[in-house]
Design a protein around this motif. Structure first.
Motif, PDB file in Angstrom:
ATOM      1  N   VAL A  82      11.841  28.592 -19.443  1.00 22.82           N
ATOM      2  CA  VAL A  82      12.036  29.736 -18.548  1.00 22.82           C
ATOM      3  C   VAL A  82      10.711  30.414 -18.233  1.00 22.82           C
ATOM      4  O   VAL A  82      10.372  30.674 -17.069  1.00 22.82           O
ATOM      5  N   VAL A  83       9.933  30.697 -19.271  1.00 22.60           N
ATOM      6  CA  VAL A  83       8.671  31.418 -19.078  1.00 22.60           C
ATOM      7  C   VAL A  83       7.687  30.599 -18.247  1.00 22.60           C
ATOM      8  O   VAL A  83       7.034  31.112 -17.326  1.00 22.60           O
ATOM      9  N   THR A  84       7.590  29.316 -18.542  1.00 27.06           N
ATOM     10  CA  THR A  84       6.610  28.468 -17.864  1.00 27.06           C
ATOM     11  C   THR A  84       6.967  28.224 -16.407  1.00 27.06           C
ATOM     12  O   THR A  84       6.093  28.254 -15.521  1.00 27.06           O
ATOM     13  N   THR A  85       8.242  27.977 -16.133  1.00 26.79           N
ATOM     14  CA  THR A  85       8.636  27.627 -14.764  1.00 26.79           C
ATOM     15  C   THR A  85       8.777  28.832 -13.854  1.00 26.79           C
ATOM     16  O   THR A  85       8.669  28.698 -12.633  1.00 26.79           O
ATOM     17  N   THR A  86       9.002  30.019 -14.418  1.00 22.73           N
ATOM     18  CA  THR A  86       9.208  31.209 -13.585  1.00 22.73           C
ATOM     19  C   THR A  86       8.034  32.173 -13.620  1.00 22.73           C
ATOM     20  O   THR A  86       7.902  33.015 -12.726  1.00 22.73           O
ATOM     21  N   GLY A  87       7.188  32.082 -14.647  1.00 24.61           N
ATOM     22  CA  GLY A  87       6.109  33.043 -14.784  1.00 24.61           C
ATOM     23  C   GLY A  87       6.596  34.429 -15.143  1.00 24.61           C
ATOM     24  O   GLY A  87       5.857  35.411 -15.028  1.00 24.61           O
ATOM     25  N   ARG A  88       7.829  34.521 -15.603  1.00 27.53           N
ATOM     26  CA  ARG A  88       8.458  35.815 -15.884  1.00 27.53           C
ATOM     27  C   ARG A  88       8.438  36.104 -17.387  1.00 27.53           C
ATOM     28  O   ARG A  88       8.494  35.202 -18.214  1.00 27.53           O
ATOM     29  N   ARG A  89       8.385  37.380 -17.736  1.00 26.71           N
ATOM     30  CA  ARG A  89       8.536  37.767 -19.134  1.00 26.71           C
ATOM     31  C   ARG A  89       9.972  37.471 -19.571  1.00 26.71           C
ATOM     32  O   ARG A  89      10.926  37.759 -18.856  1.00 26.71           O
ATOM     33  N   ALA A  90      10.121  36.917 -20.758  1.00 30.44           N
ATOM     34  CA  ALA A  90      11.465  36.601 -21.257  1.00 30.44           C
ATOM     35  C   ALA A  90      11.470  36.714 -22.774  1.00 30.44           C
ATOM     36  O   ALA A  90      10.475  36.439 -23.440  1.00 30.44           O
ATOM     37  N   SER A  91      12.607  37.149 -23.291  1.00 30.81           N
ATOM     38  CA  SER A  91      12.793  37.241 -24.732  1.00 30.81           C
ATOM     39  C   SER A  91      14.146  36.653 -25.090  1.00 30.81           C
ATOM     40  O   SER A  91      14.898  36.201 -24.226  1.00 30.81           O
ATOM     41  N   LEU A  92      14.473  36.668 -26.365  1.00 30.41           N
ATOM     42  CA  LEU A  92      15.637  35.951 -26.863  1.00 30.41           C
ATOM     43  C   LEU A  92      16.517  36.896 -27.675  1.00 30.41           C
ATOM     44  O   LEU A  92      16.022  37.772 -28.391  1.00 30.41           O
ATOM     45  N   ALA A  93      17.823  36.712 -27.566  1.00 26.68           N
ATOM     46  CA  ALA A  93      18.781  37.438 -28.399  1.00 26.68           C
ATOM     47  C   ALA A  93      19.741  36.435 -29.017  1.00 26.68           C
ATOM     48  O   ALA A  93      20.192  35.497 -28.357  1.00 26.68           O
ATOM     49  N   LEU A  94      20.031  36.624 -30.304  1.00 26.53           N
ATOM     50  CA  LEU A  94      20.908  35.722 -31.038  1.00 26.53           C
ATOM     51  C   LEU A  94      22.018  36.508 -31.722  1.00 26.53           C
ATOM     52  O   LEU A  94      21.868  37.695 -32.022  1.00 26.53           O
ATOM     53  N   GLY A  95      23.143  35.829 -31.968  1.00 24.10           N
ATOM     54  CA  GLY A  95      24.252  36.467 -32.657  1.00 24.10           C
ATOM     55  C   GLY A  95      25.137  35.433 -33.319  1.00 24.10           C
ATOM     56  O   GLY A  95      24.975  34.225 -33.119  1.00 24.10           O
ATOM     57  N   ALA A  96      26.091  35.915 -34.089  1.00 29.69           N
ATOM     58  CA  ALA A  96      27.005  35.010 -34.780  1.00 29.69           C
ATOM     59  C   ALA A  96      27.999  34.371 -33.830  1.00 29.69           C
ATOM     60  O   ALA A  96      28.472  33.276 -34.060  1.00 29.69           O
ATOM     61  N   SER A  97      28.347  35.050 -32.743  1.00 28.12           N
ATOM     62  CA  SER A  97      29.386  34.618 -31.811  1.00 28.12           C
ATOM     63  C   SER A  97      30.741  34.647 -32.523  1.00 28.12           C
ATOM     64  O   SER A  97      31.031  35.584 -33.265  1.00 28.12           O
ATOM     65  N   SER A  98      31.571  33.627 -32.352  1.00 20.62           N
ATOM     66  CA  SER A  98      32.920  33.628 -32.926  1.00 20.62           C
ATOM     67  C   SER A  98      33.260  32.234 -33.439  1.00 20.62           C
ATOM     68  O   SER A  98      32.661  31.239 -33.015  1.00 20.62           O
ATOM     69  N   PRO A  99      34.250  32.134 -34.349  1.00 20.10           N
ATOM     70  CA  PRO A  99      34.654  30.801 -34.825  1.00 20.10           C
ATOM     71  C   PRO A  99      35.091  29.880 -33.701  1.00 20.10           C
ATOM     72  O   PRO A  99      34.826  28.676 -33.738  1.00 20.10           O
ATOM     73  N   ARG A 100      35.759  30.431 -32.691  1.00 20.07           N
ATOM     74  CA  ARG A 100      36.233  29.575 -31.599  1.00 20.07           C
ATOM     75  C   ARG A 100      35.066  28.914 -30.885  1.00 20.07           C
ATOM     76  O   ARG A 100      35.087  27.709 -30.604  1.00 20.07           O
ATOM     77  N   ILE A 101      34.024  29.694 -30.574  1.00 14.49           N
ATOM     78  CA  ILE A 101      32.896  29.140 -29.829  1.00 14.49           C
ATOM     79  C   ILE A 101      32.067  28.203 -30.702  1.00 14.49           C
ATOM     80  O   ILE A 101      31.737  27.085 -30.300  1.00 14.49           O
ATOM     81  N   VAL A 102      31.731  28.638 -31.903  1.00 13.79           N
ATOM     82  CA  VAL A 102      30.842  27.845 -32.756  1.00 13.79           C
ATOM     83  C   VAL A 102      31.558  26.623 -33.321  1.00 13.79           C
ATOM     84  O   VAL A 102      31.069  25.488 -33.222  1.00 13.79           O
ATOM     85  N   ARG A 103      32.719  26.844 -33.922  1.00 15.54           N
ATOM     86  CA  ARG A 103      33.410  25.759 -34.612  1.00 15.54           C
ATOM     87  C   ARG A 103      34.241  24.896 -33.669  1.00 15.54           C
ATOM     88  O   ARG A 103      34.171  23.664 -33.699  1.00 15.54           O
ATOM     89  N   ASP A 104      35.044  25.568 -32.790  1.00 14.10           N
ATOM     90  CA  ASP A 104      35.971  24.818 -31.958  1.00 14.10           C
ATOM     91  C   ASP A 104      35.288  24.211 -30.733  1.00 14.10           C
ATOM     92  O   ASP A 104      35.478  23.035 -30.424  1.00 14.10           O
ATOM     93  N   TRP A 105      34.497  25.000 -30.017  1.00 13.91           N
ATOM     94  CA  TRP A 105      33.864  24.499 -28.793  1.00 13.91           C
ATOM     95  C   TRP A 105      32.727  23.533 -29.104  1.00 13.91           C
ATOM     96  O   TRP A 105      32.574  22.518 -28.427  1.00 13.91           O
ATOM     97  N   HIS A 106      31.921  23.879 -30.106  1.00 16.26           N
ATOM     98  CA  HIS A 106      30.688  23.116 -30.340  1.00 16.26           C
ATOM     99  C   HIS A 106      30.716  22.261 -31.602  1.00 16.26           C
ATOM    100  O   HIS A 106      29.752  21.527 -31.858  1.00 16.26           O
ATOM    101  N   GLY A 107      31.773  22.356 -32.395  1.00 11.31           N
ATOM    102  CA  GLY A 107      31.889  21.502 -33.567  1.00 11.31           C
ATOM    103  C   GLY A 107      30.868  21.768 -34.646  1.00 11.31           C
ATOM    104  O   GLY A 107      30.510  20.862 -35.404  1.00 11.31           O
ATOM    105  N   ARG A 108      30.389  23.009 -34.740  1.00  9.42           N
ATOM    106  CA  ARG A 108      29.413  23.361 -35.772  1.00  9.42           C
ATOM    107  C   ARG A 108      30.082  24.212 -36.856  1.00  9.42           C
ATOM    108  O   ARG A 108      31.046  24.924 -36.584  1.00  9.42           O
ATOM    109  N   PRO A 109      29.570  24.194 -38.059  1.00 10.39           N
ATOM    110  CA  PRO A 109      30.179  24.999 -39.132  1.00 10.39           C
ATOM    111  C   PRO A 109      30.047  26.489 -38.861  1.00 10.39           C
ATOM    112  O   PRO A 109      29.041  26.942 -38.303  1.00 10.39           O
ATOM    113  N   TRP A 110      31.060  27.233 -39.243  1.00  7.93           N
ATOM    114  CA  TRP A 110      31.066  28.690 -39.048  1.00  7.93           C
ATOM    115  C   TRP A 110      30.498  29.347 -40.302  1.00  7.93           C
ATOM    116  O   TRP A 110      31.174  29.541 -41.309  1.00  7.93           O
ATOM    117  N   GLU A 111      29.201  29.645 -40.270  1.00  6.22           N
ATOM    118  CA  GLU A 111      28.484  30.280 -41.370  1.00  6.22           C
ATOM    119  C   GLU A 111      27.640  31.413 -40.800  1.00  6.22           C
ATOM    120  O   GLU A 111      26.411  31.333 -40.759  1.00  6.22           O
TER     121      GLU A 111
END
Length: 313
Positions: A82-111
């Motif tokens: 994003v930063v390289t192709t747009t030349g724009r300032r960008a930052s990142l935000a992370l969260g736990a999300s939900s069991p449905r998204i992490v475990r059911d949609w993406h097949g990853r362990p819910w930890e």
């Protein structure tokens, strides 16, 4: 210092491409920050790249993204793209999300707690140019801020320990005050708090329906449900967790719940509501604009921008 930005919404009843038009309108109205999350439409980094190429100055906050879905290397490469192709300032935000998204949609362990803490640490290390498992970024992004979405004591502690900013979604002003106090007890220098605020200017029936349908999605997930219960709507949460269809839940959501976690009404009333969150301890408010009666939020954003002038950064 406080600021007001815009959140790209993913309303269930609107065409996905509206997200790009909202971004353009936010940029034209003079807002300085755009949050780009991820639901069931676009990859967040791809959308952020498209936004950066179609706008002129607005900075990008990508997320909160589910920490358990992408590796730290994938997160760092996405942000670098994003930063390289747009030349724009960008930052990142992370969260736990939900069991449905992490475990059911993406097949990853819910930890949630362990995964968020480790992902923030490792992603920060990769962005800073450190070598990890033999990988090192060719063009690091040292000092990139990482925000953390927090609900409940465990995630608040993770945010206090690891985050440059805490993100709260669908909360009342009183909840912001409580989280601010918790952070002050957990760390000597509490990270600032950003709040996502569903916002509807002079809403008609279609807009109220849009807000209800979206809020119904959040009744069951951990953290959100407890917060809604604390606001006096534990019956809705219990029904959601028991499997009641979302359409039925949406129909029964009272307007007072929408008002408790959003800014609904005239432009002046919305501006006052935003101020309540600043007084409660927020440093940033991200407006989540309703678009059922206002395509791409053009009217809402152009009307509110002058009222928050000086804060829209």
């Amino acid at each position: 210092m406080t600021s007001v930005g815009v959140v790209t919404p993913f309303w269930l009843d609107r065409p996905p491409a509206e997200a790009l038009d909202i971004a353009v309108n936010a940029d034209l109205a003079g807002f300085g920050t755009l949050w780009i999350g991820e639901m069931a439409t676009f990859d967040a980094f791809a959308l952020a790249t498209a936004v950066g190429l179609r706008t002129s100055h607005i900075s990008l906050k990508i997320g909160p993204l589910a920490a358990g879905v992408r590796s730290p290397v994938a997160l760092a490469l996405g942000l670098s793209t994003v930063v390289t192709t747009t030349g724009r300032r960008a930052s990142l935000a992370l969260g736990a999300s939900s069991p449905r998204i992490v475990r059911d949609w993406h097949g990853r362990p819910w930890e949630p707690v362990r995964r968020v803490r480790q992902t923030v640490r490792d992603t920060r290390a990769v962005l800073n140019g450190n070598r990890m498992a033999g990988f090192r970024m060719q063009a690091p992004l040292p000092g990139t801020p990482i925000s953390v979405a927090a609900f409940g004591p465990a995630m608040t502690r993770v945010a206090a320990d690891e985050a440059d900013e805490v993100v709260l979604n669908l909360v009342g002003a009183g909840h912001v005050t409580r989280v601010r106090a918790e952070l002050a007890e957990l760390t000597r220098v509490p990270p600032p708090i950003a709040v996502w605020l569903p916002t509807a200017l002079d809403p008609g029936p279609a807009t109220i329906r849009q807000l209800r349908e979206q809020l119904a999605v959040y009744l069951a997930p951990p953290g959100y449900g407890e917060m809604f219960s604390a606001l006096g709507h534990g019956d809705l949460v219990a029904r959601a967790r028991a499997g009641t269809p979302r359409s039925e839940l949406a129909h029964d959501i009272p307007v007072d719940l929408l008002e408790a976690v959003g800014a609904v009404g005239s432009a002046t009333a919305i501006a006052r509501r935003v101020e309540e969150y600043f007084e409660a301890g927020a440093s940033h408010v991200g407006l989540v604009p309703a678009t059922a009666d206002d395509p791409a939020a053009r009217t809402l954003l152009t009307t509110l921008a002058p009222l928050v002038q000086g804060r829209s950064s």
